[in-house]
Design a protein around this motif. Structure first.
Motif, PDB file in Angstrom:
ATOM      1  N   PHE A   1       0.801  -1.124  -0.003  1.00 30.45           N
ATOM      2  CA  PHE A   1      -0.422  -0.058  -0.124  1.00 30.45           C
ATOM      3  C   PHE A   1       0.893   1.146   0.208  1.00 30.45           C
ATOM      4  O   PHE A   1       2.033   1.189   0.416  1.00 30.45           O
ATOM      5  N   SER A   2       0.170   2.375  -0.127  1.00 26.65           N
ATOM      6  CA  SER A   2       0.955   3.622  -0.278  1.00 26.65           C
ATOM      7  C   SER A   2       0.226   4.603   0.623  1.00 26.65           C
ATOM      8  O   SER A   2      -0.837   4.366   0.872  1.00 26.65           O
ATOM      9  N   LEU A   3       1.055   5.566   1.077  1.00 24.88           N
ATOM     10  CA  LEU A   3       0.559   6.786   1.768  1.00 24.88           C
ATOM     11  C   LEU A   3       1.130   8.048   1.293  1.00 24.88           C
ATOM     12  O   LEU A   3       2.087   7.922   0.448  1.00 24.88           O
ATOM     13  N   PRO A   4       0.509   9.333   1.656  1.00 23.61           N
ATOM     14  CA  PRO A   4       0.990  10.236   1.182  1.00 23.61           C
ATOM     15  C   PRO A   4       2.785  10.708   1.506  1.00 23.61           C
ATOM     16  O   PRO A   4       2.965   9.898   2.438  1.00 23.61           O
TER      17      PRO A   4
ATOM     18  N   ILE B   1       4.581   6.158   9.117  1.00 21.93           N
ATOM     19  CA  ILE B   1       4.043   5.062  10.186  1.00 21.93           C
ATOM     20  C   ILE B   1       4.704   5.145  11.580  1.00 21.93           C
ATOM     21  O   ILE B   1       5.860   5.034  11.593  1.00 21.93           O
ATOM     22  N   THR B   2       3.843   4.841  12.470  1.00 20.73           N
ATOM     23  CA  THR B   2       4.202   4.981  13.800  1.00 20.73           C
ATOM     24  C   THR B   2       4.330   3.673  14.602  1.00 20.73           C
ATOM     25  O   THR B   2       4.585   3.702  15.915  1.00 20.73           O
ATOM     26  N   GLY B   3       3.549   2.594  13.977  1.00 20.39           N
ATOM     27  CA  GLY B   3       3.287   1.367  14.907  1.00 20.39           C
ATOM     28  C   GLY B   3       2.608   0.232  14.303  1.00 20.39           C
ATOM     29  O   GLY B   3       1.772   0.564  13.519  1.00 20.39           O
ATOM     30  N   VAL B   4       2.814  -0.887  14.598  1.00 17.49           N
ATOM     31  CA  VAL B   4       2.068  -2.246  14.182  1.00 17.49           C
ATOM     32  C   VAL B   4       2.008  -3.022  15.615  1.00 17.49           C
ATOM     33  O   VAL B   4       2.982  -3.334  15.839  1.00 17.49           O
TER      34      VAL B   4
ATOM     35  N   LEU C   1      -5.152  -6.853  14.413  1.00 19.94           N
ATOM     36  CA  LEU C   1      -3.967  -6.223  13.623  1.00 19.94           C
ATOM     37  C   LEU C   1      -4.180  -4.502  14.100  1.00 19.94           C
ATOM     38  O   LEU C   1      -5.255  -4.134  13.755  1.00 19.94           O
ATOM     39  N   TRP C   2      -3.295  -3.859  14.532  1.00 25.06           N
ATOM     40  CA  TRP C   2      -3.587  -2.280  14.759  1.00 25.06           C
ATOM     41  C   TRP C   2      -2.234  -1.745  14.097  1.00 25.06           C
ATOM     42  O   TRP C   2      -1.201  -2.281  13.793  1.00 25.06           O
ATOM     43  N   LEU C   3      -2.486  -0.836  13.085  1.00 27.50           N
ATOM     44  CA  LEU C   3      -1.331   0.050  12.458  1.00 27.50           C
ATOM     45  C   LEU C   3      -1.721   1.447  12.537  1.00 27.50           C
ATOM     46  O   LEU C   3      -2.904   2.102  12.502  1.00 27.50           O
ATOM     47  N   THR C   4      -0.993   2.226  13.154  1.00 21.54           N
ATOM     48  CA  THR C   4      -0.886   3.674  13.348  1.00 21.54           C
ATOM     49  C   THR C   4      -0.084   4.683  12.382  1.00 21.54           C
ATOM     50  O   THR C   4       1.091   3.965  12.281  1.00 21.54           O
ATOM     51  N   TYR C   5      -0.474   5.528  11.828  1.00 18.69           N
ATOM     52  CA  TYR C   5       0.394   6.758  11.171  1.00 18.69           C
ATOM     53  C   TYR C   5       0.006   8.014  11.513  1.00 18.69           C
ATOM     54  O   TYR C   5      -1.297   8.378  11.977  1.00 18.69           O
ATOM     55  N   LYS C   6       0.850   8.981  11.063  1.00 17.64           N
ATOM     56  CA  LYS C   6       0.528  10.428  11.257  1.00 17.64           C
ATOM     57  C   LYS C   6       0.570  10.972  10.011  1.00 17.64           C
ATOM     58  O   LYS C   6       1.501  10.703   9.006  1.00 17.64           O
ATOM     59  N   VAL C   7      -0.458  11.845   9.525  1.00 22.41           N
ATOM     60  CA  VAL C   7      -0.445  12.460   8.441  1.00 22.41           C
ATOM     61  C   VAL C   7      -1.050  13.807   8.286  1.00 22.41           C
ATOM     62  O   VAL C   7      -1.767  14.103   9.154  1.00 22.41           O
ATOM     63  N   MET C   8      -0.799  14.532   7.543  1.00 22.06           N
ATOM     64  CA  MET C   8      -0.975  15.949   7.270  1.00 22.06           C
ATOM     65  C   MET C   8      -2.524  16.105   6.506  1.00 22.06           C
ATOM     66  O   MET C   8      -2.414  15.127   5.740  1.00 22.06           O
ATOM     67  N   ARG C   9      -3.250  16.999   6.927  1.00 17.67           N
ATOM     68  CA  ARG C   9      -4.350  17.083   6.248  1.00 17.67           C
ATOM     69  C   ARG C   9      -4.431  17.664   5.018  1.00 17.67           C
ATOM     70  O   ARG C   9      -3.412  18.508   4.770  1.00 17.67           O
ATOM     71  N   GLN C  10      -5.237  17.358   4.282  1.00 18.69           N
ATOM     72  CA  GLN C  10      -5.204  17.841   2.830  1.00 18.69           C
ATOM     73  C   GLN C  10      -6.732  18.248   2.568  1.00 18.69           C
ATOM     74  O   GLN C  10      -7.670  18.094   3.230  1.00 18.69           O
ATOM     75  N   GLU C  11      -7.105  18.755   1.287  1.00 15.10           N
ATOM     76  CA  GLU C  11      -8.115  19.612   1.052  1.00 15.10           C
ATOM     77  C   GLU C  11      -9.336  18.452   1.103  1.00 15.10           C
ATOM     78  O   GLU C  11     -10.385  18.647   1.501  1.00 15.10           O
TER      79      GLU C  11
ATOM     80  N   GLY D   1      -9.365  15.917   3.018  1.00 12.57           N
ATOM     81  CA  GLY D   1      -9.624  15.295   4.426  1.00 12.57           C
ATOM     82  C   GLY D   1      -8.153  14.435   4.949  1.00 12.57           C
ATOM     83  O   GLY D   1      -7.246  14.974   4.361  1.00 12.57           O
ATOM     84  N   TRP D   2      -8.434  13.505   5.435  1.00 12.23           N
ATOM     85  CA  TRP D   2      -7.395  12.438   6.044  1.00 12.23           C
ATOM     86  C   TRP D   2      -7.070  11.490   4.953  1.00 12.23           C
ATOM     87  O   TRP D   2      -8.074  10.603   4.784  1.00 12.23           O
ATOM     88  N   ALA D   3      -5.910  11.458   4.447  1.00  5.92           N
ATOM     89  CA  ALA D   3      -5.526  10.295   3.331  1.00  5.92           C
ATOM     90  C   ALA D   3      -5.450   8.829   4.051  1.00  5.92           C
ATOM     91  O   ALA D   3      -4.919   8.917   5.210  1.00  5.92           O
ATOM     92  N   MET D   4      -6.161   7.936   3.466  1.00  3.77           N
ATOM     93  CA  MET D   4      -6.069   6.717   3.943  1.00  3.77           C
ATOM     94  C   MET D   4      -5.137   5.823   3.093  1.00  3.77           C
ATOM     95  O   MET D   4      -4.564   6.337   1.710  1.00  3.77           O
TER      96      MET D   4
END
Length: 960
Positions: free
Chosen positions: A467-470, A475-478, A554-564, A566-569
């Motif tokens: 998968f891809s992210l902005p 990614i901060t944890g799994v 399974l838990w996955l966490t990440y931090k992401v900047m807001r875009q027009e 909304g919050w990117a998945m």
């Protein structure tokens, strides 16, 4: 006429003792078999067997065949009792001509014959038709009153005689040594021991006695089968032939017989011709011209058929010509015969069985263009896989998943625990529930993805996501868990990418499954997530509630900047084994939403309120300050007065993107990149070439016609960069634009050198971004500020915008300008890798605490340091890994791995201490298929399958 036909029936001598012997054979074997099955076995295990079948614990094909194996003797016994009770010779014909061949055919289809070829289908189909024709003749005789049926009967019975001789000859090769083994076994008297041991239990003794009698009768009758079957089939053919000749004339009978034999022989030759021989000859030498390449491309279907026949040979054939030595071994072992006798016997047997043997004999091919002489190649499974990738520009297993899975379903083969390319889009692990939680922190947020997996198979499985992210997301944890209890879940740790991969792969095995998970960064914003084992579904004999885990959490966490938007998945590029349906429970921020059978995740989660970009500044413990400043439209730029190299991928997979390549080149022409003027912008075109062709450098793009280019073979980014470096003649370019498609990451070779380049490298993927990159290509992209894009204008704008900024700027991504500054600067003459040109934050900058924004800042710091880093220097890699470990983030050099016991932790500790701890291998996803040709003889397979059934039944009884 009817009287004449009746006189043709051969008189059978009325020998009372011989007739009684025939009846003893038929009734003795059948009644013993039926008593063993219906009295000794089914009452004892029938109920458990049915319940195991209903629970899906026994293969359907195995069940159907076993039912047929019981029905055939049952029906033959009934037919013998009703129609042939007073006709002993007809009972023998029924037994040796119908019942025994059908039983053998069922056993062979289940345990020996796998995926059938045209040749094997023809031979087995002919044998089946001949058996049916023989059965009809046995019960109904010659169809003299129906012209169509009589002609059809004459034609088929021509083959009946031939089939009887062929089958008899094949069985004879086995019957002779089996006779020797039976005599030896009988006089050893070892068979008495089981009867003696079971004497204390009357019921077990009866079962053992029945089985011993059945085995003795079967062995004896098998020895007599070649002569009996052949004589009965020849007799049947002659009987119908004489009847037909009496009705229509001898010449007409001969004409029909010859016509059928000639037609069947032609059909046999055409069906048994193995396509791999010609295909290997065609691909053995590299084409030297476009005409030769186009000729091969026109034969793609034939080439695919030949390569697949070679690759699936272990599943389509009993053995190979050169490896098939069973007859040679049997006669040496049974009679101690010399090789001068056993090998001619083996060769004769191979000739009879040619439809079922794969031709792996060496093929003589020319050495190549302008080179005299010949060499030999073998059409092996591995060679077929290699040639397929080179010709079709895609891994064989990935392209031919359906064909391979069909072949595997024809066997008892169990695929690997590790999710390979054969498992792409496989539906083995159901996502029972999926929960997305977004915790906004102004213009950025922390996102948690929580999924629960339920295995739909009886084997532990692995789930796998690309998968891809902005670009700026971090990614901060799994975490993994057997239950939803967060306090008891298994925690991740950050480890060097090579060490983490090594330990994870060592744990993915079904023999001793222990929970690990691995989350890696495999591209500028590409990630790979794997988790194992998803517990197998409960068996019918297991207790309820289960005393073992039944789901994986399974838990996955990440931090992401807001875009027009909304919050990117996370955006899915590829999945293996995992699947979802409309019944998957979906929750977003605590609210249930409607099920969606199409998408893994939405593209964005709506954000509340209007966007309010904020400037951020974080002082990291590593001695750097990282700033993020909102970008404005005025900050974006476009190159002017620059010179670019456009490297065009000419591999076969680019054929489907030919219109997009034309549009790309037309855009360059229309925007001043092809006028050979350096006062605006200019571009040189480098057309790469696969093996056998020569790459080209074209200074004037206007002279190039992409319509005339033959896209052929396979090329990887490393090879294209090497060709570019060889042709560029040290020309200084401001950027390198590699125009390619999604690519085939799985075909990338480990540790292949990447040419040294001094300009930013941009991968321009037409049709969609790549799912992953090997580490050396990724390093080349990150160096000097390169990146990935889906069009040349996008890449040019990103590069020009970054180039217009201060040198301290790391990236312009997701609406922010990211920069880094060393807090304590050295003089420029003493600058090192850790130094960066300072950039002062604006007055509006908000200084964030490390616990909030620091992971996002640390990701940008690692990205900035990687531009100046020597990736062969482990000390420098350790330095950037220390940053990732401090802030617990995933980076191109550091992966998150979940371990659950001390053994795994010790293994990771040792791997982290090794010098190759950052050396990560390419995950080609190639599954090591079980080779059925290496499996012992059919008897072992039968015992193994029966043993599995026995184990299931015993386990159920113990619980009861």
């Amino acid at each position: 006429m009817m009287k004449r036909l009746k006189r043709l029936n051969l008189a059978i001598p009325k020998n009372k003792w011989l007739n009684r012997f025939y009846q003893l054979i038929f009734w003795g074997w059948n009644l013993t078999f039926l008593a063993l099955v219906y009295v000794g076995i089914l009452p004892d295990i029938g109920r458990d067997l049915v319940e195991a079948v209903m629970a899906g614990e026994i293969e359907t094909e195995f069940l159907v065949t076993m039912v047929a194996l019981v029905l055939v003797p049952t029906l033959c016994t009934i037919a013998g009792a009703v129609r042939l009770r007073k006709q002993p010779i007809e009972l023998m014909r029924l037994f040796y001509g119908v019942e025994a061949p059908l039983v053998c055919l069922l056993l062979l289809r289940l345990f020996v014959f796998r995926e059938l070829t045209l040749g094997s289908t023809l031979v087995l189909g002919t044998a089946l038709v001949c058996g049916i024709a023989f059965c009809l003749e046995l019960f109904f005789g010659y169809a003299s009153r129906n012209r169509v049926l009589s002609w059809l009967q004459m034609g088929i019975h021509t083959l009946v005689s031939v089939a009887g001789i062929w089958v008899g000859a094949v069985i004879l090769f086995y019957a002779i040594p089996v006779a020797a083994y039976c005599l030896e076994a009988f006089f050893s008297f070892d068979w008495i021991r089981p009867l003696f041991w079971s004497f204390g239990n009357p019921w077990v003794y009866v079962q053992s006695l029945l089985f011993s009698i059945l085995f003795a009768l079967s062995s004896t009758l098998f020895i007599a089968m070649p002569s009996a079957l052949a004589s009965f089939y020849v007799y049947s053919g002659l009987k119908i032939g004489r009847a037909f000749a009496a009705q229509y004339g001898k010449n007409r009978a001969i004409q029909v017989a010859i016509s059928v034999l000639v037609a069947w022989s032609i059909l046999f030759v055409s069906c048994t011709k193995q396509p791999q021989i010609e295909v290997f000859k065609k691909l053995a030498t590299l084409p030297q011209s476009d005409a030769e390449r186009q000729e091969l491309l026109a034969q793609s279907d034939t080439i695919r058929e030949g390569l697949m026949n070679a690759y699936l040979a272990p599943y389509r054939y009993l053995s190979t010509y050169e490896r098939h030595d069973l007859i040679h071994y049997l006669y040496q072992d049974a009679f101690n015969l010399p090789e001068s006798i056993t090998w001619p016997l083996q060769n004769t047997y191979n000739l009879l069985m040619s439809a079922f043997l794969y031709d792996d004999r060496p093929i003589s091919v020319p050495l190549g263009a302008n080179v005299s002489g010949e060499t030999e190649i073998r059409p092996t499974m591995n060679k077929a896989k290699q040639l397929y990738a080179e010709f079709f520009d895609i891994p064989l297993q990935k392209a031919e998943r359906k064909s391979i899975q069909h072949a595997l379903q024809s066997t008892f083969n169990v695929d690997q625990a590790k999710a390979g390319v054969l498992n792409i889009d496989a539906e083995k692990v159901w996502i029972q529930s999926q929960e997305i939680s977004v915790k906004p922190e102004g213009d950025w947020a922390e996102v948690e993805l929580y999924e629960v997996y339920e295995n739909q198979t009886t084997q532990v499985e692995e789930i796998f996501y690309y998968f891809s992210l902005p670009d700026s997301a971090t990614i901060t944890g799994v975490w993994l868990g057997d239950t939803a209890d967060r306090d008891n879940r298994y925690v991740f740790q950050i480890s060097p990418r090579g060490a983490a991969q090594k330990v994870y792969n060592s744990q993915v095995q079904r023999a001793r499954p222990i929970d690990p998970a691995l989350l890696e960064q495999v591209g500028p914003h590409n990630y790979r997530l794997r988790a194992f084992p998803i517990p197998a579904q409960l068996r019918s004999w297991e207790t309820q509630p289960a005393d073992r885990p039944t789901h994986m959490h399974l838990w996955l966490t990440y931090k992401v900047m807001r875009q027009e938007e909304g919050w990117a998945m996370p955006q899915l590029a590829e999945k293996r084994n995992a699947f979802w349906t409309k019944d998957t429970q979906r929750i977003q921020n605590g609210k249930a939403i409607a099920g969606n059978a199409e998408d893994w995740l939405p593209a964005f989660i709506t954000a509340e309120g209007q966007p309010s970009p904020t400037a951020h500044q974080v002082q990291l413990s590593s001695g750097y300050t990282v700033s993020a400043i909102p970008v404005s439209d005025a900050d974006y730029a476009f190159p002017s007065g620059k010179r670019f190299a456009v490297v065009l991928d000419s591999s076969r997979s680019m054929t489907s993107h030919q219109p997009q390549v034309k549009d790309t080149l037309d855009w360059l022409k229309q925007n001043g990149f092809a006028d050979n003027r350096f006062d605006n912008n200019d571009a040189d075109l480098y057309v790469t070439a696969s093996a056998g062709a020569q790459p080209q450098r074209i200074n004037d793009i206007r002279q190039f016609d992409v319509q005339k280019l033959t896209f052929y073979g396979t090329l990887q980014p490393q090879q294209m960069l090497q060709q570019f470096a060889a042709l560029s003649e040290d020309v200084a370019y401001d950027g390198i634009l590699m125009v390619t498609d999604e690519g085939s990451y799985e075909l990338t070779k480990d540790n292949e050198d990447v040419a040294e380049i001094s300009a930013p490298l941009w991968m321009v993927h037409l049709g969609g971004l790549s799912a992953a990159y090997d580490d050396r290509t990724l390093a080349a992209i990150q160096k000097d500020g390169g990146g990935v894009a889906t069009s040349i204008p996008e890449a040019l704008q990103q590069q020009a915008t970054l180039a217009a900024m201060d040198e301290s700027v790391v990236s312009v991504a997701d609406g922010y300008i990211w920069s880094m500054e060393k807090q304590t600067q050295k003089p420029s003459s003493q600058a090192t890798l850790e130094d960066a040109t300072p950039k002062t934050a604006t007055p509006e900058t908000t200084v964030a605490t490390e616990d909030e924004f620091a992971p996002l800042a640390a990701r940008q710091l690692i990205r900035g340091l990687s531009r100046q880093m020597d990736e062969t220097d482990v000390a420098q890699l350790d330095a950037v890994h220390a940053i990732a470990k401090t802030y617990k983030i995933v980076s191109p050099y550091s992966s998150a791995i979940v371990l659950v016991n001390d053994e795994q932790r010790e293994a990771l500790k040792q791997a982290e201490a090794e010098g190759d701890r950052f050396d990560r291998s390419v995950e080609d996803g190639d599954e090591n298929l079980t080779n059925p040709l290496a499996i012992p003889e059919p008897g072992v397979g039968i015992l193994g399958a029966l043993g599995t059934v026995a184990f299931i039944i015993v386990a159920r009884r113990r619980l009861k």
